[in-house]
Design an enzyme around this catalytic site. Sequence first.
Site, PDB file in Angstrom:
ATOM      1  N   ARG A  60       0.810  -1.216   0.000  1.00 47.66           N
ATOM      2  CA  ARG A  60       0.000   0.000   0.000  1.00 47.66           C
ATOM      3  C   ARG A  60       0.846   1.270   0.000  1.00 47.66           C
ATOM      4  O   ARG A  60       0.469   2.263  -0.609  1.00 47.66           O
ATOM      5  CB  ARG A  60      -0.924  -0.004   1.203  1.00 47.66           C
ATOM      6  CG  ARG A  60      -1.973  -1.094   1.056  1.00 47.66           C
ATOM      7  CD  ARG A  60      -2.939  -1.023   2.184  1.00 47.66           C
ATOM      8  NE  ARG A  60      -3.922  -2.087   2.093  1.00 47.66           N
ATOM      9  CZ  ARG A  60      -4.934  -2.186   2.908  1.00 47.66           C
ATOM     10  NH1 ARG A  60      -5.093  -1.286   3.862  1.00 47.66           N
ATOM     11  NH2 ARG A  60      -5.797  -3.167   2.778  1.00 47.66           N
ATOM     12  N   ASP A 168     -16.230   8.320   8.891  1.00 48.91           N
ATOM     13  CA  ASP A 168     -15.088   7.438   8.658  1.00 48.91           C
ATOM     14  C   ASP A 168     -13.849   8.325   8.630  1.00 48.91           C
ATOM     15  O   ASP A 168     -13.931   9.536   8.381  1.00 48.91           O
ATOM     16  CB  ASP A 168     -15.232   6.688   7.319  1.00 48.91           C
ATOM     17  CG  ASP A 168     -14.371   5.429   7.261  1.00 48.91           C
ATOM     18  OD1 ASP A 168     -14.907   4.323   7.406  1.00 48.91           O
ATOM     19  OD2 ASP A 168     -13.129   5.560   7.081  1.00 48.91           O
TER      20      ASP A 168
HETATM   21  C1  LIG Z   1     -13.615  -3.032   7.325  1.00 49.80           C
HETATM   22  S1  LIG Z   1     -14.337  -1.441   7.197  1.00 49.80           S
HETATM   23  C2  LIG Z   1     -15.909  -1.725   7.960  1.00 49.80           C
HETATM   24  C3  LIG Z   1     -17.023  -1.014   7.229  1.00 49.80           C
HETATM   25  C4  LIG Z   1     -18.422  -1.227   7.805  1.00 49.80           C
HETATM   26  N1  LIG Z   1     -18.515  -0.744   9.148  1.00 49.80           N
HETATM   27  C5  LIG Z   1     -18.835  -2.666   7.750  1.00 49.80           C
HETATM   28  O1  LIG Z   1     -18.893  -3.340   8.762  1.00 49.80           O
HETATM   29  O2  LIG Z   1     -19.122  -3.136   6.647  1.00 49.80           O
HETATM   30  C6  LIG Z   1     -13.443  -0.524   8.453  1.00 49.80           C
HETATM   31  C7  LIG Z   1     -13.574   0.983   8.295  1.00 49.80           C
HETATM   32  O3  LIG Z   1     -13.056   1.592   9.478  1.00 49.80           O
HETATM   33  C8  LIG Z   1     -12.421   2.796   9.106  1.00 49.80           C
HETATM   34  N2  LIG Z   1     -11.474   3.209  10.162  1.00 49.80           N
HETATM   35  C9  LIG Z   1     -10.300   2.642  10.521  1.00 49.80           C
HETATM   36  N3  LIG Z   1      -9.716   3.334  11.505  1.00 49.80           N
HETATM   37  C10 LIG Z   1     -10.534   4.360  11.797  1.00 49.80           C
HETATM   38  C11 LIG Z   1     -10.483   5.441  12.718  1.00 49.80           C
HETATM   39  N4  LIG Z   1      -9.457   5.604  13.555  1.00 49.80           N
HETATM   40  N5  LIG Z   1     -11.507   6.327  12.736  1.00 49.80           N
HETATM   41  C12 LIG Z   1     -12.557   6.174  11.902  1.00 49.80           C
HETATM   42  N6  LIG Z   1     -12.663   5.182  10.987  1.00 49.80           N
HETATM   43  C13 LIG Z   1     -11.666   4.287  10.934  1.00 49.80           C
HETATM   44  C14 LIG Z   1     -11.734   2.448   7.790  1.00 49.80           C
HETATM   45  O4  LIG Z   1     -11.421   3.601   7.032  1.00 49.80           O
HETATM   46  C15 LIG Z   1     -12.776   1.545   7.140  1.00 49.80           C
HETATM   47  O5  LIG Z   1     -13.594   2.247   6.234  1.00 49.80           O
END
Ligand SMILES: C[S@@+](CC[C@H](N)C(=O)[O-])C[C@H]1O[C@@H](n2cnc3c(N)ncnc32)[C@H](O)[C@@H]1O
Length: 299
Positions: A60, A168
């Site tokens: 990445r 997000d």
């Molecule tokens: C695997 S996805 C899950 C998406 C959705 N909640 C689902 O269950 O389908 C994880 C998300 O968490 C977000 N994320 C990771 N660290 C974060 C943070 N510190 N604050 C806010 N969002 C975060 C990522 O950008 C990503 O879009």
Amino acid sequence: MHRGARGRGYTLMLTPTSATGTFANDFQLSQAEFDRIRVLVREHTGIALSESKRQLVYGRLARRLRALKLGSFSDYILLLEKGEPAELEEFTNAVTTNLTSFFREPHHFEFLAQQMLPEALKRNTGLRRLRIWCCAASTGEEPYSIAMVLREAQESLKGWDTKLLATDLDSNVLAHGKRGVYGHDRFAGMSSNRVSRFFDEVRDGKDNKLSASGDLRSLVTFKQLNLMHEWPMKGPFDAIFCRNVIIYFDKDTQRALFERMAALQRPGDYLFLGHSESLYRVCDRYELIGRTIYRRLPD
Ligand SMILES: C[S@@+](CC[C@H](N)C(=O)[O-])C[C@H]1O[C@@H](n2cnc3c(N)ncnc32)[C@H](O)[C@@H]1O
């Protein structure tokens, strides 16, 4: 070297060349550099990367090095340490994993429709107000799924002040969610009734896609929010969807996070976690009342 397709383009599949752990590719990633990157990722996102994520990090971030025409990971680390906001945003966007889908873990949406909403309608009768926060909204499929359930209950919610906040950290996925345009393949498994009621056919470049209707979009407010930073919202939230994000955080980070969430909820409010997540030994402010469904306990 192989190239493997993944959600964000191409991942370089690398093979370690020696016990030093460097990779046979255009950049070397030493253990010290990887460790420093892990610290920076943790500081800026809360994400705790294990040793096994080295190839993933390489794949990445090597793209950032190429885009910036940098010669080494050390140069990139120096740049990050300067704290320039635009690159920090690219960096955090690059290290997040954004897998999601419409009505992922469907039992949560059934619970929302059949149990939580009828209950909230009774509990909040005086206020006629409903607030839901989806705190890791990714490309928007999760908040739009919640919004569809709310729209399907619109007769009972008539005259209610209903709002859904979708946040997000990743600005790219957030922009996607705000736009609300998805390829047809994203709708596999969703009933054709729902698709035709809530999405409009649109042309996106050369492709036919589906766009969330204005009515659906009007329910959702997308905002960038890093869960590690201060939260401007006051709550209370009838429900918080915090699904498939805490798996990336260590236990102390999870503890702090759920204490703050509990402060934004009243006893009886709901918290939804992802399928492999749990509050066990993390937070005792909620009781487990269903499959990864929690309810805020009295103070
Ligand atoms: C695997 S996805 C899950 C998406 C959705 N909640 C689902 O269950 O389908 C994880 C998300 O968490 C977000 N994320 C990771 N660290 C974060 C943070 N510190 N604050 C806010 N969002 C975060 C990522 O950008 C990503 O879009």
